[in-house]
Design an enzyme around this catalytic site. Sequence first.
Site, PDB file in Angstrom:
ATOM      1  N   ARG A   1      -9.344 -27.845  55.001  1.00 28.43           N
ATOM      2  CA  ARG A   1      -9.235 -27.631  56.456  1.00 28.43           C
ATOM      3  C   ARG A   1      -7.847 -28.043  56.953  1.00 28.43           C
ATOM      4  O   ARG A   1      -7.221 -27.328  57.743  1.00 28.43           O
ATOM      5  CB  ARG A   1     -10.334 -28.421  57.172  1.00 28.43           C
TER       6      ARG A   1
ATOM      7  N   ARG B   1     -15.292 -27.185  58.305  1.00 30.76           N
ATOM      8  CA  ARG B   1     -15.721 -28.467  57.753  1.00 30.76           C
ATOM      9  C   ARG B   1     -16.774 -28.178  56.689  1.00 30.76           C
ATOM     10  O   ARG B   1     -17.444 -27.151  56.731  1.00 30.76           O
ATOM     11  CB  ARG B   1     -16.323 -29.357  58.846  1.00 30.76           C
TER      12      ARG B   1
ATOM     13  N   LYS C   1     -19.191 -30.116  65.250  1.00 33.22           N
ATOM     14  CA  LYS C   1     -18.935 -31.474  65.718  1.00 33.22           C
ATOM     15  C   LYS C   1     -18.894 -31.518  67.239  1.00 33.22           C
ATOM     16  O   LYS C   1     -18.240 -30.685  67.875  1.00 33.22           O
ATOM     17  CB  LYS C   1     -17.602 -31.973  65.144  1.00 33.22           C
TER      18      LYS C   1
ATOM     19  N   HIS D   1     -12.243 -31.848  52.692  1.00 32.36           N
ATOM     20  CA  HIS D   1     -11.682 -31.719  54.043  1.00 32.36           C
ATOM     21  C   HIS D   1     -10.203 -31.349  53.997  1.00 32.36           C
ATOM     22  O   HIS D   1      -9.655 -30.858  54.992  1.00 32.36           O
ATOM     23  CB  HIS D   1     -11.876 -33.022  54.818  1.00 32.36           C
TER      24      HIS D   1
ATOM     25  N   HIS E   1     -10.843 -28.303  68.162  1.00 36.91           N
ATOM     26  CA  HIS E   1     -10.383 -29.592  68.679  1.00 36.91           C
ATOM     27  C   HIS E   1     -10.425 -29.606  70.204  1.00 36.91           C
ATOM     28  O   HIS E   1      -9.979 -28.658  70.848  1.00 36.91           O
ATOM     29  CB  HIS E   1      -8.944 -29.871  68.231  1.00 36.91           C
TER      30      HIS E   1
ATOM     31  N   TYR F   1      -0.602 -31.852  62.535  1.00 38.12           N
ATOM     32  CA  TYR F   1      -0.142 -30.895  61.524  1.00 38.12           C
ATOM     33  C   TYR F   1       1.333 -30.543  61.680  1.00 38.12           C
ATOM     34  O   TYR F   1       1.948 -30.029  60.746  1.00 38.12           O
ATOM     35  CB  TYR F   1      -1.018 -29.640  61.547  1.00 38.12           C
TER      36      TYR F   1
END
Length: 423
Positions: free
Chosen positions: A350, A254, A279, A347, A373, A382
């Site tokens: 990424r 990120r 995050k 972003h 994640h 994705y």
Amino acid sequence: MFNGNIVTGSTQTGERRREKFAQIFSRKKSKVEKSFEKLAISNTIAHLYLDKSNRIAVTFPYNEQTIKKIKSIPGYKWHPELKHWSFPNDKEILEKILKVFDGKKIEIDPALIPKTNNSIAEEVTGELNKELRLRNYSRKTIKSYKSCIVSFLQYLHPRHPKDITSDEIRTYLLHLIDDKKFSAGTVNQVFNALRFYYVEMLKTTYKIGEIHRPKKEKKLPDILDEDEVIRIFQSVKNLKHRIMLMMTYASGLRASEVVNLRIEDVDVKRELIHIRGAKGKKDRYTPLSEALLKPLHIYWQASNLGKSGWLFPSGNKDDIHLSVRSIQAVFERAVHSAGIGKSVSMHTLRHTYATHLLEHGYDIRYIQKLLGHSSLKTTEIYTHVSKKDIAKIKSPLDYLPEDKLFTKNIKDVKLLKKQNYKQ
């Protein structure tokens, strides 16, 4: 107390409104227009904003009764060239203006709200800030929640959020969706902030418990192909900036993770990058690209960096890292220079990293860990943008005889030539 509806507007719309209303009221109106104007007065929104002289500017459709009330407020002034009334920027004056439009809709510049709502805003945001910090929420979340609550307070003005009902909270969320045209994701952020305030702080679950959050749109991210990635890198002439963009793509970082990297986070021997406090306040390791080893070493030497400290300091200030906005601006300029027309952001690198890994045959569960994640469902997006499996599917149009689609008929030949089609 004002019982109408206040719709907050942008602080930058004052100048545009002056021009707009000057155009509207300066031209000669037909009888039909005048009739419709009188008919619409009760539903028309009045506009309050700060003018260039820092006075409260008020615009509204012509109405003798309203003008009579406006003239009863001390300090009024009519500006014929701008077609608006103005008043001293004072709390009591603002309250009197609001009383004139009691029961009607008003669009009010947020810059005017704090002057009448400071005590409530300071009380609520102060308590909110303390509670979020005690629970170790990230600075980004605290900033987001406080911003959402301040906007909510502006909408409620001059009432306290404790005094409103569940239906009024629902009406506010609908206002954001219908009037402000906020996306489902943005409204969900507001919902989270309100839920924290009413459930965790006021312990009034019943006020928001029955309200459903808006369903998120299932949008797919735009992905760059490998040629576009190369063109973006090549358009950046500054070594530090190019390495930052390359590292973002190479490790799926990120923007905030890139700028916060420290020299000691890069393990050259093990070829790993230690991402700290990402995050959700989670740490993780991600591979360091071999292709970056030499450029990184050259950059490290040229920048006279030591064995610790920020990897990407801001200018000559070693104690401050480059800001997220700065590297985002670098990316935006690079996209423009590379001639890429897709709607992409920093972003996107990424997203592109994850998609390209998937297309090169890597297991989605490993990609999930590399991206940090918590849920595999987040990573599964994705699979919908990867061309690996989609490219195998042949369109039904391709099964039709090619010579039948565009024949040698003179009309088809002219059609293709007209579109500059080259066989």
